[in-house]
Design an enzyme around this catalytic site. Structure first.
Site, mmCIF file in Angstrom:
data_model
loop_
_atom_site.group_PDB
_atom_site.id
_atom_site.type_symbol
_atom_site.label_atom_id
_atom_site.label_comp_id
_atom_site.label_asym_id
_atom_site.label_seq_id
_atom_site.Cartn_x
_atom_site.Cartn_y
_atom_site.Cartn_z
ATOM 1 N N SER A 59 15.998 22.432 -13.648
ATOM 2 C CA SER A 59 16.631 23.460 -13.034
ATOM 3 C C SER A 59 15.602 24.462 -12.261
ATOM 4 O O SER A 59 14.728 23.707 -11.893
ATOM 5 C CB SER A 59 17.975 24.400 -13.752
ATOM 6 O OG SER A 59 18.329 24.974 -12.973
ATOM 7 N N ASP A 77 16.564 17.849 -10.765
ATOM 8 C CA ASP A 77 17.580 18.280 -9.791
ATOM 9 C C ASP A 77 17.202 19.523 -9.072
ATOM 10 O O ASP A 77 17.936 20.612 -9.248
ATOM 11 C CB ASP A 77 18.879 18.400 -10.587
ATOM 12 C CG ASP A 77 20.143 18.451 -9.418
ATOM 13 O OD1 ASP A 77 20.092 17.640 -8.698
ATOM 14 O OD2 ASP A 77 21.001 19.467 -9.602
ATOM 15 N N HIS A 137 24.424 18.752 -12.078
ATOM 16 C CA HIS A 137 23.184 19.400 -11.995
ATOM 17 C C HIS A 137 22.678 18.936 -13.334
ATOM 18 O O HIS A 137 21.354 18.577 -13.558
ATOM 19 C CB HIS A 137 23.114 21.000 -12.030
ATOM 20 C CG HIS A 137 22.018 21.636 -12.163
ATOM 21 N ND1 HIS A 137 21.160 21.441 -11.122
ATOM 22 C CD2 HIS A 137 21.588 22.817 -12.763
ATOM 23 C CE1 HIS A 137 20.058 22.262 -11.391
ATOM 24 N NE2 HIS A 137 20.411 23.090 -12.351
#
Length: 316
Positions: A113, A137, A296
């Protein structure tokens, strides 16, 4: 209404010493293992080095190398300090690598992230030897859209901090009551990884002296372990990508591109990485993309294949 007493303004520090967890190479019977690339894991927003703990030992065993999981500034057991931005986070990581690993030893950085952006930025620094990078991601550009899981849980956290929702410290079953609020967040309901505990954990954490975040305040209600009221632009900052040709990189700490090999792990049900993969190669020409039928949080939804692909990429 009684005023809530908050801690004083955080100090401004250009670099802080990061807390970390070290998983040593398991088969290091000679100095050969110390020449293998060390792995550094970087967590995302509201996280800590605990995020990567389940991966540390398998990575150390699969690669037979040292694996370090860090706490970013204002997270985990690392110091609280301003500013709260990507260049400051990256500066801390570079300092950590130089001090704990060495500027010449090869390094492989993994970030999840917002930690993915920090990992990518770290790989642009010519003063450390980052050979490979995995961004889970997260792309190397501004991300105007934000995952509803982050937004909705952040909104709940702020409601508790602002006392729109009040839960008394030490009250009966307060932990279950708190977790119940998070489990009712729409984005958490039916989510395979159920991030309720991940976001609630910031209210469970204690300081190193064993006190809760608000024990020193004349306030009877639970508080988050991070002083989020001092980061009013947190979500805006998380969406950004630094201007490497401008003031964000005025001291030239970061280069504009790198020959390091980069793996972008994309959750196809996530909003962050765009379909145009050529955008990833502006600063990272030696990059590839692996797609996953996930949201995610790829490591939670597809843990086995994710770990296997990580080891294969870092070992090759």
């Amino acid at each position: 209404m009684k005023q809530i007493l908050r801690a004083g303004r955080l100090p401004f520090k250009s670099v802080v010493e990061l807390a970390f967890h070290h998983e040593p190479a398991p088969y290091a019977i000679t100095n050969a293992a110390t020449q293998r690339p060390a792995v550094v894991n970087v967590h995302g927003i509201f996280g800590s080095n605990k995020l990567f703990r389940p991966l540390n030992k398998p990575l150390a065993e699969g690669l037979n190398t040292d694996v370090y999981s860090i706490d970013l500034r204002n997270h985990g057991n690392s110091p609280r300090a301003l500013p709260y931005d990507y260049v400051s986070f990256t500066r801390d990581v570079i300092h950590f690598i130089k001090k704990e690993i060495g500027e010449h030893r090869p390094v492989q950085v993994i970030g999840f992230s917002s930690g993915g952006k920090i990992a990518l930025l770290s790989s642009l620094c010519p003063h450390i030897n980052v050979q490979k990078c995995i961004s889970i991601d997260m792309p190397p550009y501004a991300t105007p859209n934000m995952d509803p899981i982050i937004l909705q849980n952040y909104e709940l956290i702020m409601k508790i901090i602002r006392r729109e929702i009040k839960i008394k410290k030490g009250s009966k079953n307060w932990r279950q009551v708190l977790l119940g609020y998070f489990k009712k967040v729409p984005a958490n309901i039916g989510n395979k990884g159920d991030p309720s505990l991940y976001f609630a954990n910031g209210f469970y954490m204690v300081k190193e002296n064993g006190k809760s975040p608000s024990d020193d305040q004349e306030d009877p209600y639970i508080d988050f372990y991070l002083p989020l009221d001092q980061f009013p632009n947190l979500i805006t900052e998380v969406k950004k990508w630094p201007n490497l040709r401008g003031d964000d990189n005025a001291d030239g700490l970061l280069g504009l591109s790198t020959e390091a090999q980069v793996l972008f792990m994309r959750g196809m049900r996530s909003c962050f990485i765009k379909d145009d993969y050529s955008l990833l190669k502006t600063s990272f020409p030696n990059s590839i993309v692996e797609e996953y039928d996930t949201g995610h949080n790829i490591t939670v939804e597809k843990p086995e294949i994710c770990l296997r692909n990580m080891i294969d990429f870092l070992r090759d």
